[in-house]
Design an enzyme around this catalytic site. Structure first.
Site, mmCIF file in Angstrom:
data_model
loop_
_atom_site.group_PDB
_atom_site.id
_atom_site.type_symbol
_atom_site.label_atom_id
_atom_site.label_comp_id
_atom_site.label_asym_id
_atom_site.label_seq_id
_atom_site.Cartn_x
_atom_site.Cartn_y
_atom_site.Cartn_z
ATOM 1 N N ASP A 28 0.911 -1.234 0.111
ATOM 2 C CA ASP A 28 0.082 -0.016 -0.225
ATOM 3 C C ASP A 28 0.877 1.034 0.108
ATOM 4 O O ASP A 28 1.877 1.149 0.755
ATOM 5 C CB ASP A 28 -0.865 -0.159 1.422
ATOM 6 N N GLU A 62 1.327 -0.407 -5.134
ATOM 7 C CA GLU A 62 0.394 0.628 -5.504
ATOM 8 C C GLU A 62 1.448 1.747 -5.151
ATOM 9 O O GLU A 62 1.435 2.480 -4.267
ATOM 10 C CB GLU A 62 -0.873 0.740 -4.332
#
EC number: 2.4.1.18
Length: 639
Positions: free
Chosen positions: A309, A362
């Site tokens: 993330d 990401e």
């Protein structure tokens, strides 16, 4: 019992930032010493004046079980006999300032159910796995040349008992796995299931990095979930959050009274927009903590990959900050050089330990070579989320079709950089929450047109180079945006339009998995070529997808307006007969039925840069997939 030589070597590696299995050194582990069974505790707290293990077993009295400082670098250890699995404990830490703090174990494998915050002793070797066949096949598989379609899921809002009361991982296995398998997905991606205090952080603000959240059960329950996925042919990817952690008092923040896991400098430590703290990526022990954590989830839970993330928040010192809230690096740039080096080092370690894993970034900027190996200057991931494609396509598809011709580049630009990284095309939870509207409700037009736009969007997504990811609810056209405190609107499946959409996604997956041209050369330029990217007036594009076998070539024609076109000419590279093998406008999916049922024979006249063409019906807000099914008489004669 721990061998002293091994112990000293592991501690040395830990302080060097190179201990890849630090969770076997630190934390709470069943052990035997002097013939007595009990629990061995170890914690890193270099600034502490004293550390004790406290719990119900000693009435939370820190005087009962003080720990001994093993070395000058701050590892404290003790063995407490007659404790077993299920023991609830914390560390009582006397800070340099004379304050007592109760802290959860950073390396705890289990935790109490919130709002309680203590750690729970849980052995790593309780569970017996039954996924040997999956793990063997995974080693032999090339993910780059295989289909990959990921169902992203937040378990607590997929289905629940009542608000804030959830089912167990074993119950989710019973319902989620058949559902996802039936739809034809290859992988499930779970939002973070590490222990976190606040439900609405969705697991992205963590206190227990090694602890499976008690919301859904025990570590063994989660292993059962993964095991069942594997036995049913589904891979499991887990969201992982090394970029920041939450400030809750029992967590990592100022763990021993000083900045330990976070930067001392507030300009580097504070993630102001999230109210969290950044890990000190330059600190060796933090590197051991995070690298070991990634390996822990991949090894101990047999996970098939991690989606990392907010990588951009790690890479840039100014991420989410205003002028004056951050400082330049030593070379006058805005890159966090320590984070860059840590990411490379971490990925090298992970792929040395688990070569057949997936590490997906990401990363929302144009940082180069994110999914390239470190030896050529890359960050060392093997996949990157294509945020550029996602932003362009959602912007385009939300427009009224009458305006799309003025923004035609939004559906073609992604092919300018499609092979610069190994991309996943993500339509994730972030795109359907906080007022952004659900995927279906982003679509313009009346009720029918919304569903037609959704079908066309998904078909284009699956035809575009790159692996696929769709957040739960998108598969049946959830009308409301993601409601993280409620479960999905399953009652919508009582309505034809939503049930047809679910069936459409299932059949789209069947087409995808059965058609090597849609995935075999995803990351190679020879896997795609435009036939006509320039028809902006009618908002129509056509292109070909190739596999390693020439006969598997697929022609894709997309119309992003509600206009029907008959006898529309499409250039094709090979003469013969073409069959429409899939149409998003088929009546069975709720479409208008403007399909091409008869074979489409080539006409030997050049068109759109091809030596011949076909004429076909172009459906409204529709996508047609064509495949050559027979050769022409001339080609047979040539043979």
């Amino acid at each position: 019992m721990v061998n002293n030589t091994t112990l000293e070597h592991d501690i040395y590696l830990f302080h060097q930032g190179n201990l890849r299995y630090s969770y076997k050194l630190l934390g709470a582990h069943p052990d035997t010493q002097d013939g007595e069974q009990g629990i061995r505790f170890a914690v890193w707290a270099p600034n502490a004046k004293q550390v004790s293990v406290v719990g119900d077993f000693n009435q939370w009295d820190g005087r009962e079980h003080p720990m001994e400082r093993f070395n000058d670098n701050g590892i404290w250890m003790t063995f407490i006999p007659n404790l077993d699995q299920g023991t609830i404990y914390k560390y009582e830490i006397l800070t340099p300032h004379g304050h007592l703090r109760l802290k959860a174990d950073p390396y705890a494998f289990s935790s109490e159910l919130r709002p309680e915050t203590a750690s729970v002793v849980h052995p790593l070797d309780n569970y017996t796995w039954s996924d040997d066949e999956w793990m063997r096949e995974r080693k032999a598989k090339n993910p780059y040349e295989s289909p990959m379609s990921i169902y992203e899921i937040h378990l607590g809002s997929w289905k629940y008992i009542e608000p804030e009361v959830f089912y167990n991982f074993r119950e989710y296995a019973e319902w989620v796995i058949p559902y996802v398998k039936n739809l034809g997905y290859t992988h499930i991606e779970l939002l973070p299931i590490m222990e976190h205090p606040f439900d609405r952080s969705w697991g992205y603000q963590i206190t227990g990095y090694y602890s499976v959240t008690a919301r859904y059960g025990s570590p063994d329950d989660f292993k059962y979930f993964v095991d069942q996925c594997h036995q049913n042919g589904l891979g499991v990817i887990l969201d992982w959050v090394p970029g920041h952690f939450c400030k809750d008092e029992h967590g990592l923040r100022r763990f021993d009274g000083e900045a330990l896991y976070e930067y001392e400098n507030p300009s580097k430590a504070e993630k102001t927009q999230w109210g969290t703290l950044t890990f000190d990526f330059g600190r060796n022990e933090v590197q051991s903590f995070l690298t070991s954590n990634a390996i822990y989830w991949l090894k101990e839970y047999h996970l098939d990959g991690l989606r990392v993330d907010a990588v951009a928040s790690m890479l840039y010192l100014d991420f989410g900050k205003e002028e004056g809230e951050w400082e330049l690096n030593e070379y006058g740039g805005r890159e966090n050089l320590e984070a860059v080096e840590f990411i490379k080092k971490m990925n090298e370690a992970i792929f040395e330990e688990i070569p057949d894993t997936l590490m997906m970034a990401e990363e929302s900027t144009s940082w180069p070579l994110v999914s390239a190996p470190t030896y050529i200057g890359g960050l060392g991931f093997n996949y990157k989320w294509n945020m550029g494609w996602m932003n362009d396509m959602l912007k385009y598809i939300e427009m009224d079709p009458i305006h799309r011709k003025y923004h035609h580049n939004l559906i073609t630009f992604s092919l300018m950089y499609a092979y610069s990284e190994n991309f996943v095309l993500p339509i994730s939870h972030d795109e359907v929450v906080h007022g952004k509207k659900s995927l279906l409700n982003k679509m313009p037009g009346d009720y029918w047109q919304k569903f037609a736009n959704l079908r066309a969007f998904l078909a284009y997504m699956y035809a575009h180079p790159g692996k696929k990811l769709l957040f739960m609810g998108g598969e049946f056209g959830q009308f409301d945006e993601w409601k993280d405190l409620e479960d999905l609107d399953w009652e919508l499946l009582d309505y034809d339009s939503h049930n047809n959409t679910l069936n459409y996604v299932k059949q789209l997956h069947q087409l995808y998995r059965d058609t090597p041209a849609l995935w075999e050369l995803d990351h190679k330029e020879e896997g795609f070529f435009w036939i006509d990217p320039n028809n902006y007036e009618q908002s129509i594009v056509s292109f070909a997808r190739n596999s390693r076998t020439s006969n598997d070539q697929l022609i894709v024609v997309c119309n992003f307006t509600p206009q029907v076109y008959h006898d529309y000419k499409v250039g094709v590279p090979k003469h013969g007969s073409y069959k429409e093998i899939f149409s998003s406008d088929a009546e069975q999916y709720g479409g208008s039925g403007q399909t091409n049922g008869l074979p489409l024979h080539t006409i030997p006249e050049p068109w759109q840069g091809q030596d011949q063409h076909i004429t076909m019906t172009i459906p409204p807000l529709g996508v047609s997939f064509l495949k050559r099914t027979s050769v022409s008489k001339e080609e047979n004669h040539e043979k």
